[in-house]
Design a protein around this motif. Structure first.
Motif, PDB file in Angstrom:
ATOM      1  N   LEU A   1       0.807  -1.207   0.000  1.00  0.00           N
ATOM      2  CA  LEU A   1       0.000   0.000   0.000  1.00  0.00           C
ATOM      3  C   LEU A   1       0.845   1.262   0.000  1.00  0.00           C
ATOM      4  O   LEU A   1       0.537   2.234  -0.711  1.00  0.00           O
ATOM      5  CB  LEU A   1      -0.941  -0.010   1.221  1.00  0.00           C
ATOM      6  CG  LEU A   1      -1.993   1.088   1.255  1.00  0.00           C
ATOM      7  CD1 LEU A   1      -2.910   0.982   0.037  1.00  0.00           C
ATOM      8  CD2 LEU A   1      -2.812   0.999   2.548  1.00  0.00           C
ATOM      9  N   GLY A   2       1.912   1.287   0.783  1.00  0.00           N
ATOM     10  CA  GLY A   2       2.755   2.472   0.822  1.00  0.00           C
ATOM     11  C   GLY A   2       3.360   2.774  -0.533  1.00  0.00           C
ATOM     12  O   GLY A   2       3.338   3.926  -1.012  1.00  0.00           O
ATOM     13  N   MET A   3       3.910   1.751  -1.199  1.00  0.00           N
ATOM     14  CA  MET A   3       4.478   1.955  -2.536  1.00  0.00           C
ATOM     15  C   MET A   3       3.390   2.346  -3.524  1.00  0.00           C
ATOM     16  O   MET A   3       3.606   3.176  -4.429  1.00  0.00           O
ATOM     17  CB  MET A   3       5.173   0.677  -3.006  1.00  0.00           C
ATOM     18  CG  MET A   3       6.422   0.319  -2.207  1.00  0.00           C
ATOM     19  SD  MET A   3       7.145  -1.231  -2.755  1.00  0.00           S
ATOM     20  CE  MET A   3       7.549  -0.871  -4.446  1.00  0.00           C
ATOM     21  N   CYS A   4       2.198   1.740  -3.360  1.00  0.00           N
ATOM     22  CA  CYS A   4       1.106   2.069  -4.276  1.00  0.00           C
ATOM     23  C   CYS A   4       0.719   3.554  -4.145  1.00  0.00           C
ATOM     24  O   CYS A   4       0.512   4.242  -5.150  1.00  0.00           O
ATOM     25  CB  CYS A   4      -0.092   1.172  -3.978  1.00  0.00           C
ATOM     26  SG  CYS A   4      -1.469   1.360  -5.138  1.00  0.00           S
ATOM     27  N   PHE A   5       0.621   4.030  -2.911  1.00  0.00           N
ATOM     28  CA  PHE A   5       0.341   5.454  -2.694  1.00  0.00           C
ATOM     29  C   PHE A   5       1.395   6.312  -3.376  1.00  0.00           C
ATOM     30  O   PHE A   5       1.085   7.279  -4.080  1.00  0.00           O
ATOM     31  CB  PHE A   5       0.311   5.752  -1.190  1.00  0.00           C
ATOM     32  CG  PHE A   5      -1.066   5.748  -0.591  1.00  0.00           C
ATOM     33  CD1 PHE A   5      -1.738   6.942  -0.379  1.00  0.00           C
ATOM     34  CD2 PHE A   5      -1.680   4.562  -0.235  1.00  0.00           C
ATOM     35  CE1 PHE A   5      -2.998   6.960   0.196  1.00  0.00           C
ATOM     36  CE2 PHE A   5      -2.937   4.567   0.327  1.00  0.00           C
ATOM     37  CZ  PHE A   5      -3.623   5.758   0.542  1.00  0.00           C
ATOM     38  N   SER A   6       2.639   5.984  -3.147  1.00  0.00           N
ATOM     39  CA  SER A   6       3.738   6.818  -3.656  1.00  0.00           C
ATOM     40  C   SER A   6       3.771   6.836  -5.165  1.00  0.00           C
ATOM     41  O   SER A   6       3.797   7.911  -5.805  1.00  0.00           O
ATOM     42  CB  SER A   6       5.075   6.298  -3.113  1.00  0.00           C
ATOM     43  OG  SER A   6       5.104   6.353  -1.705  1.00  0.00           O
ATOM     44  N   TYR A   7       3.764   5.631  -5.773  1.00  0.00           N
ATOM     45  CA  TYR A   7       3.967   5.578  -7.222  1.00  0.00           C
ATOM     46  C   TYR A   7       2.694   5.905  -7.983  1.00  0.00           C
ATOM     47  O   TYR A   7       2.755   6.335  -9.145  1.00  0.00           O
ATOM     48  CB  TYR A   7       4.532   4.224  -7.622  1.00  0.00           C
ATOM     49  CG  TYR A   7       5.862   3.966  -6.945  1.00  0.00           C
ATOM     50  CD1 TYR A   7       6.877   4.915  -7.029  1.00  0.00           C
ATOM     51  CD2 TYR A   7       6.079   2.817  -6.196  1.00  0.00           C
ATOM     52  CE1 TYR A   7       8.079   4.712  -6.398  1.00  0.00           C
ATOM     53  CE2 TYR A   7       7.285   2.606  -5.557  1.00  0.00           C
ATOM     54  CZ  TYR A   7       8.283   3.565  -5.661  1.00  0.00           C
ATOM     55  OH  TYR A   7       9.478   3.362  -5.021  1.00  0.00           O
ATOM     56  N   ALA A   8       1.538   5.726  -7.375  1.00  0.00           N
ATOM     57  CA  ALA A   8       0.307   6.200  -8.021  1.00  0.00           C
ATOM     58  C   ALA A   8       0.323   7.720  -8.113  1.00  0.00           C
ATOM     59  O   ALA A   8      -0.063   8.304  -9.140  1.00  0.00           O
ATOM     60  CB  ALA A   8      -0.908   5.710  -7.231  1.00  0.00           C
TER      61      ALA A   8
ATOM     62  N   LEU B   1       4.651  -2.371 -11.005  1.00  0.00           N
ATOM     63  CA  LEU B   1       4.132  -1.971 -12.314  1.00  0.00           C
ATOM     64  C   LEU B   1       3.937  -0.462 -12.374  1.00  0.00           C
ATOM     65  O   LEU B   1       4.286   0.196 -13.376  1.00  0.00           O
ATOM     66  CB  LEU B   1       2.811  -2.698 -12.580  1.00  0.00           C
ATOM     67  CG  LEU B   1       2.096  -2.321 -13.887  1.00  0.00           C
ATOM     68  CD1 LEU B   1       2.960  -2.712 -15.094  1.00  0.00           C
ATOM     69  CD2 LEU B   1       0.736  -3.015 -13.970  1.00  0.00           C
ATOM     70  N   LEU B   2       3.367   0.092 -11.295  1.00  0.00           N
ATOM     71  CA  LEU B   2       3.215   1.547 -11.238  1.00  0.00           C
ATOM     72  C   LEU B   2       4.572   2.234 -11.299  1.00  0.00           C
ATOM     73  O   LEU B   2       4.747   3.269 -11.968  1.00  0.00           O
ATOM     74  CB  LEU B   2       2.479   1.952  -9.957  1.00  0.00           C
ATOM     75  CG  LEU B   2       1.011   1.513  -9.822  1.00  0.00           C
ATOM     76  CD1 LEU B   2       0.464   1.936  -8.462  1.00  0.00           C
ATOM     77  CD2 LEU B   2       0.160   2.099 -10.947  1.00  0.00           C
ATOM     78  N   MET B   3       5.534   1.650 -10.589  1.00  0.00           N
ATOM     79  CA  MET B   3       6.868   2.238 -10.552  1.00  0.00           C
ATOM     80  C   MET B   3       7.517   2.222 -11.940  1.00  0.00           C
ATOM     81  O   MET B   3       8.107   3.233 -12.384  1.00  0.00           O
ATOM     82  CB  MET B   3       7.734   1.457  -9.562  1.00  0.00           C
ATOM     83  CG  MET B   3       9.159   1.979  -9.430  1.00  0.00           C
ATOM     84  SD  MET B   3      10.121   0.926  -8.315  1.00  0.00           S
ATOM     85  CE  MET B   3      10.233  -0.552  -9.298  1.00  0.00           C
ATOM     86  N   VAL B   4       7.385   1.135 -12.646  1.00  0.00           N
ATOM     87  CA  VAL B   4       7.968   1.029 -13.989  1.00  0.00           C
ATOM     88  C   VAL B   4       7.288   2.015 -14.933  1.00  0.00           C
ATOM     89  O   VAL B   4       7.948   2.710 -15.734  1.00  0.00           O
ATOM     90  CB  VAL B   4       7.861  -0.417 -14.512  1.00  0.00           C
ATOM     91  CG1 VAL B   4       8.285  -0.497 -15.978  1.00  0.00           C
ATOM     92  CG2 VAL B   4       8.708  -1.349 -13.656  1.00  0.00           C
ATOM     93  N   THR B   5       5.974   2.066 -14.845  1.00  0.00           N
ATOM     94  CA  THR B   5       5.233   2.998 -15.718  1.00  0.00           C
ATOM     95  C   THR B   5       5.618   4.442 -15.427  1.00  0.00           C
ATOM     96  O   THR B   5       5.807   5.271 -16.330  1.00  0.00           O
ATOM     97  CB  THR B   5       3.728   2.809 -15.502  1.00  0.00           C
ATOM     98  OG1 THR B   5       3.388   1.444 -15.678  1.00  0.00           O
ATOM     99  CG2 THR B   5       2.933   3.656 -16.501  1.00  0.00           C
ATOM    100  N   CYS B   6       5.749   4.729 -14.140  1.00  0.00           N
ATOM    101  CA  CYS B   6       6.165   6.070 -13.753  1.00  0.00           C
ATOM    102  C   CYS B   6       7.550   6.384 -14.289  1.00  0.00           C
ATOM    103  O   CYS B   6       7.830   7.509 -14.715  1.00  0.00           O
ATOM    104  CB  CYS B   6       6.127   6.188 -12.244  1.00  0.00           C
ATOM    105  SG  CYS B   6       6.466   7.845 -11.610  1.00  0.00           S
ATOM    106  N   THR B   7       8.425   5.373 -14.269  1.00  0.00           N
ATOM    107  CA  THR B   7       9.786   5.564 -14.784  1.00  0.00           C
ATOM    108  C   THR B   7       9.751   5.875 -16.281  1.00  0.00           C
ATOM    109  O   THR B   7      10.511   6.717 -16.785  1.00  0.00           O
ATOM    110  CB  THR B   7      10.637   4.313 -14.517  1.00  0.00           C
ATOM    111  OG1 THR B   7      10.615   4.029 -13.124  1.00  0.00           O
ATOM    112  CG2 THR B   7      12.069   4.512 -14.975  1.00  0.00           C
ATOM    113  N   VAL B   8       8.873   5.198 -17.013  1.00  0.00           N
ATOM    114  CA  VAL B   8       8.743   5.453 -18.462  1.00  0.00           C
ATOM    115  C   VAL B   8       8.332   6.901 -18.712  1.00  0.00           C
ATOM    116  O   VAL B   8       8.905   7.596 -19.583  1.00  0.00           O
ATOM    117  CB  VAL B   8       7.728   4.477 -19.080  1.00  0.00           C
ATOM    118  CG1 VAL B   8       7.427   4.872 -20.539  1.00  0.00           C
ATOM    119  CG2 VAL B   8       8.251   3.061 -18.998  1.00  0.00           C
TER     120      VAL B   8
END
Length: 891
Positions: free
Chosen positions: A642-649, A743-750
């Motif tokens: 959840l913490g990573m999801c909040f951040s990368y979302a 997945l959110l993190m990778v997409t954010c990186t793109v």
């Protein structure tokens, strides 16, 4: 009443020759009992009889005569009925005894007198032989077996006082045989119990050839096989006529199995003495542990001059007592008052070492008997051991006749007509049912096979400073009672010497038995997670258990968990606490300066969402380290991604907004859709809801619970094995939980890569890009560390520490790169906390020029916003689009 050595006038050629009473005693009576005694030893060189046996012959014979006297004097036992006797000498030879016993059945054999004629022409007159109703004897088992086969044909009951061969218990073959001594099967059981009590499980046996020795050893071997626990190393036999050196060969054979020090002996006196002598000659004093049967008993003759080699011998003897009345009777016997005993004169010469007249049996003796000698005064005297049993046998016959007389004659004085011809089978029934206290005040009874109960005294031959003696060390009556403290061995040590093939295995070791020899084995330790289930087997402990220290059982494997004070927990907790403090400081700073340009330009709403995610990343460390439980496992599932999801979302939404604004600005001045703060929050929480929905499905499909993983730290050494208390979160579940955030993190990186060309003066694209690059590196390092330690004994510690530290580092990168510069400006350089859009127009033009060079795209002339026209100059049309983008970003 009695006749001794008398000769009758007989003309029957079928009758024995005239001197038929030379080897028998005859006492007149209403009822005649037969008697068989080894008055003489076995003869040599073809002679039927040898030297006189003073104790085994004369003592026992006189015991029968004494018992008959007592019975005839007893007014309550067979009143008005007189017992008589016909006593024969067996000469210790079965074949000779068989010939003699034919005397007992003569009255039952019908004679054919048709061919008999007197010289005068008169009818022949046959002397009527005595009718024997029962026989007392014999002594040796071989003699009893031979005689019993004849007596059963004529239904004459027989009661032995010394025959102990087990085969005589066969009621189908020896149905008219009974005995007042226990059979060797009881003796064999008693001897086996002695061997077992000594802890000897590897023994040899030694038997004299013949019924007594062979059947005794056979019974011992049979019982040992049935009960188990005792193995026979060797079973040797002593020939009837041993050759010179035979006993030395026997000792050498016994030494072939040196561990079998105990030797169980069923042998006669002479053989015992010669075995001991051979052991002494071969320097084996103290090596052998002798266990002797009742033929050894407490006799002195076998151990004379063999004391040292016989020391420690354990012997057995039927429980008996010395009959004082018999001692008085026998000591009062003399040549003048004991003429009924035809062998008493020979005994007198032998006992006192003198010669009776010219016809004495000791022609070489210079001393003449005076007749005034006295037994016990002028010679040594000790009551023979079977005297008690001879008297009990006679009394058993008398009690049976008494009850038979009571039932058949009903008070008739003397013998009634119904008892004039006694039925042997009927008498046998009365014999088997007698029950009385014998001469030694012990109960005399018979079982269905005619055997007496087993009662034995256990002796040990001991040498003390003063003397040598047979000391009673216990007794056996159905079970063994042994006084171990009373025992003494040749070494002077009270500890029992060993006679075992293999030493006992230690605890935790199983016995691997040598093929064919149950008492010989090799010891093998139960290895790994096996424990000693039995003497011969090792078994695997249940999966959740391990062997105890002795490997004799299993005990639960200790359960461990990650402790707060563990070094693997201290470091992640320290980082998390610092992160929580730093995040809290940033949030407080932003809240206090909520309306300043820096905070507003950062996107206040999205910044708080992002900071919430960073805070949750730090907080996740605590449920990951806390002791697993239902609540902790539930929090782990919720907070893990959840913490990573909040951040990368939040970061994905921001980078996506920047990307869409710049892409839209290349085509037109129309603002892209969904770039307002409210729209951004909706997009962010929509992305977060996917994670929450996945967690909810996970809760429903597999409710959280704890497990103990015994495989994680199941080391080769069970001492180091541990069960790990953990939440039931598999590696696949972990990947799924973190997968969406990754997945959110990778997409954010793109998107960060796509917006890398935007000047940092006007947006956060480049800090976000650096944040995502660093985060990707962190999680790329996490994967091999986390999954590469799956087989490590420290797996729980390494994986937990790796996961928590990775979460904290990811949060720290985001916090450090995105918010620490802003906090730095807000606190230390408030003069820079002004709107970017009010900076010099020169900087804007410069940025536009750089952007135009980078993109190389022709723009349509678009009028600038009114806020820009207020500067008093008109920019070039090619810069209108970029200026509009800057306007959108700033507002």
């Amino acid at each position: 009443m009695w006749m001794a050595g008398s000769i009758s006038q007989r003309t029957d050629p079928l009758m024995p020759p005239a001197p038929e009473y030379a080897h028998s005693i005859r006492l007149d009576g209403d009822i005649i009992l037969g008697g068989l005694f080894p008055v003489h030893a076995r003869g040599e060189r073809g002679a039927p009889c040898g030297e006189l046996k003073k104790e085994k012959g004369i003592h026992r014979l006189e015991a029968m005569l004494f018992a008959i006297d007592l019975i005839n004097k007893d007014p309550d036992l067979l009143p008005n009925v007189t017992l008589g006797a016909r006593i024969l000498d067996t000469c210790s030879r079965d074949t000779y005894a068989l010939e003699q016993s034919l005397t007992f059945v003569q009255a039952l054999i019908e004679r054919d007198s048709t061919d008999v004629r007197c010289a005068s022409g008169e009818q022949p007159i046959f002397a009527k032989p005595d009718k024997i109703v029962g026989v007392i004897g014999a002594a040796a088992s071989s003699v009893s077996i031979m005689v019993a086969n004849i007596l059963r044909l004529f239904k004459i009951p027989q009661i032995s006082y010394a025959s102990t061969a087990p085969e005589l218990s066969d009621n189908t073959r020896y149905d008219f045989f009974s005995r007042v001594v226990p059979p060797d099967s009881y003796q064999a059981q008693a001897m086996l119990d002695i061997v077992t009590a000594m802890g000897w499980n590897y023994v040899s046996t030694l038997a004299s050839e013949g019924n007594y020795g062979e059947s005794g050893v056979e019974a011992f071997v049979q019982i040992s096989r049935e009960t188990g626990g005792v193995c026979i190393a060797q079973s040797l036999k002593i020939p009837r006529e041993p050759r010179p050196g035979e006993f030395d060969k026997i000792i050498l054979r016994l030494l072939e199995t040196p561990n079998a020090r105990a030797v169980v002996m069923f042998a006669n006196e002479d053989d015992i003495r010669r075995v001991l002598d051979a052991a002494k000659r071969n320097n084996q004093t103290g090596h052998f542990l002798w266990v002797g049967s009742d033929s050894w008993g407490s006799k002195i003759s076998p151990v004379v001059q063999q004391e040292s080699v016989a020391e420690g011998a354990i012997t057995i003897l039927p429980k008996r007592a010395s009959i004082e009345a018999f001692d008085r009777y026998f000591k009062s016997r003399s040549l003048s008052n004991n003429r009924r005993n035809v062998w008493f004169a020979e005994f007198w010469e032998e006992n006192f070492g003198c010669k009776l007249g010219m016809h004495g049996k000791r022609p070489g003796s210079p001393k003449k008997c005076t007749g005034l000698e006295k037994v016990g005064r002028d010679s040594t005297y000790e009551q023979e051991g079977k005297v008690q049993f001879v008297m009990d046998a006679v009394y058993a016959m008398a009690y049976a006749l008494h009850r038979m007389h009571r039932d058949l004659c009903s008070g008739y004085p003397g013998l009634c007509p119904r008892m004039s011809n006694i039925d042997g089978k009927e008498l046998l029934g009365y014999i088997r049912n007698v029950s009385f206290n014998g001469s030694a005040k012990t109960l005399v009874v018979f079982n269905e096979n005619g055997d007496a109960p087993g009662r034995y005294d256990i002796y040990q031959y001991q040498i003390t400073n003063r003397s040598t003696e047979y000391r009673i060390i216990g007794h056996w009556t159905d079970q063994l009672h042994l006084n171990m403290k009373a025992m003494q061995w040749a070494s002077g040590d009270s500890s029992v010497p060993a006679s075992v093939c293999s030493l006992p295995c230690q605890t935790g070791e199983r016995k691997k038995v040598v093929k064919g020899v149950l008492c010989c084995w090799h010891c093998e330790r139960c290895e790994g997670y096996h424990y000693q289930a039995s003497e011969f087997t090792c078994q695997l402990c249940p999966y959740e258990q391990r062997p105890d220290q002795n490997r004799t059982g299993c005990q639960p494997i200790p359960i461990i968990k990650l402790e707060w004070h563990s070094p693997w927990a201290v470091a992640p907790i320290f980082i998390a606490i610092l992160g929580i403090l730093a995040t809290t400081f940033v949030v407080v700073t932003f809240v206090r300066h909520n309306d300043t340009p820096i905070v507003r330009a950062s996107g206040r709403e999205m910044s708080y969402v992002l900071l919430t995610g960073i805070f949750l990343c730090y907080v996740t460390t605590f449920p990951m380290i806390a002791a697993p439980g239902l609540a902790v496992c539930s929090f782990r599932r919720i907070f893990l991604g959840l913490g990573m999801c909040f951040s990368y979302a939040a970061l994905l939404t921001k980078t996506n907004r920047i990307h869409r604004i710049f892409e839209q600005g290349k085509r037109s001045v129309a603002a892209p859709r969904f770039i307002s703060p409210a729209s951004q929050l909706v997009i962010t929480f929509s992305l977060i809801s996917v994670q929450l929905m996945g967690v909810f499905v996970w809760f429903v499909a597999d409710p959280p619970h704890t497990i103990v993983d015994y495989g994680e730290q199941r080391t080769q050494d069970p001492e180091n094995a541990r069960g790990v208390l953990k939440c039931d979160i598999s590696d696949l579940s972990l990947i799924c939980s973190l997968g969406y955030s990754i997945l959110l993190m990778v997409t954010c990186t793109v998107y960060a890569i796509k917006t890398r060309g935007v000047p940092e003066t006007f947006n956060e694209a480049k800090p976000i890009g650096f944040t995502m690059y660093t985060t990707c590196i962190i999680w790329l390092a996490f994967i091999p560390i986390f999954f590469g330690t799956a087989q490590s004994a420290e797996r729980m510690y390494i994986q937990t520490a790796t996961l928590t530290v990775s979460l904290s580092l990811s949060a720290s990168v985001s916090l450090g790169m995105l918010y620490m510069p802003k906090v730095y400006i807000i606190i230390l350089h408030p003069e820079q906390n002004v709107p970017k859009c009010k900076r010099s127009f020169k900087a804007i033009v410069t940025a536009a020029t750089m952007t135009n060079k980078l993109t190389g795209v022709a723009h349509f002339p678009i009028p600038p916003p009114a806020s820009l026209r207020s500067h008093g100059s008109r920019p070039h049309p090619t810069h209108h689009n970029f200026i509009f983008i800057i306007f959108l970003i700033c507002h």
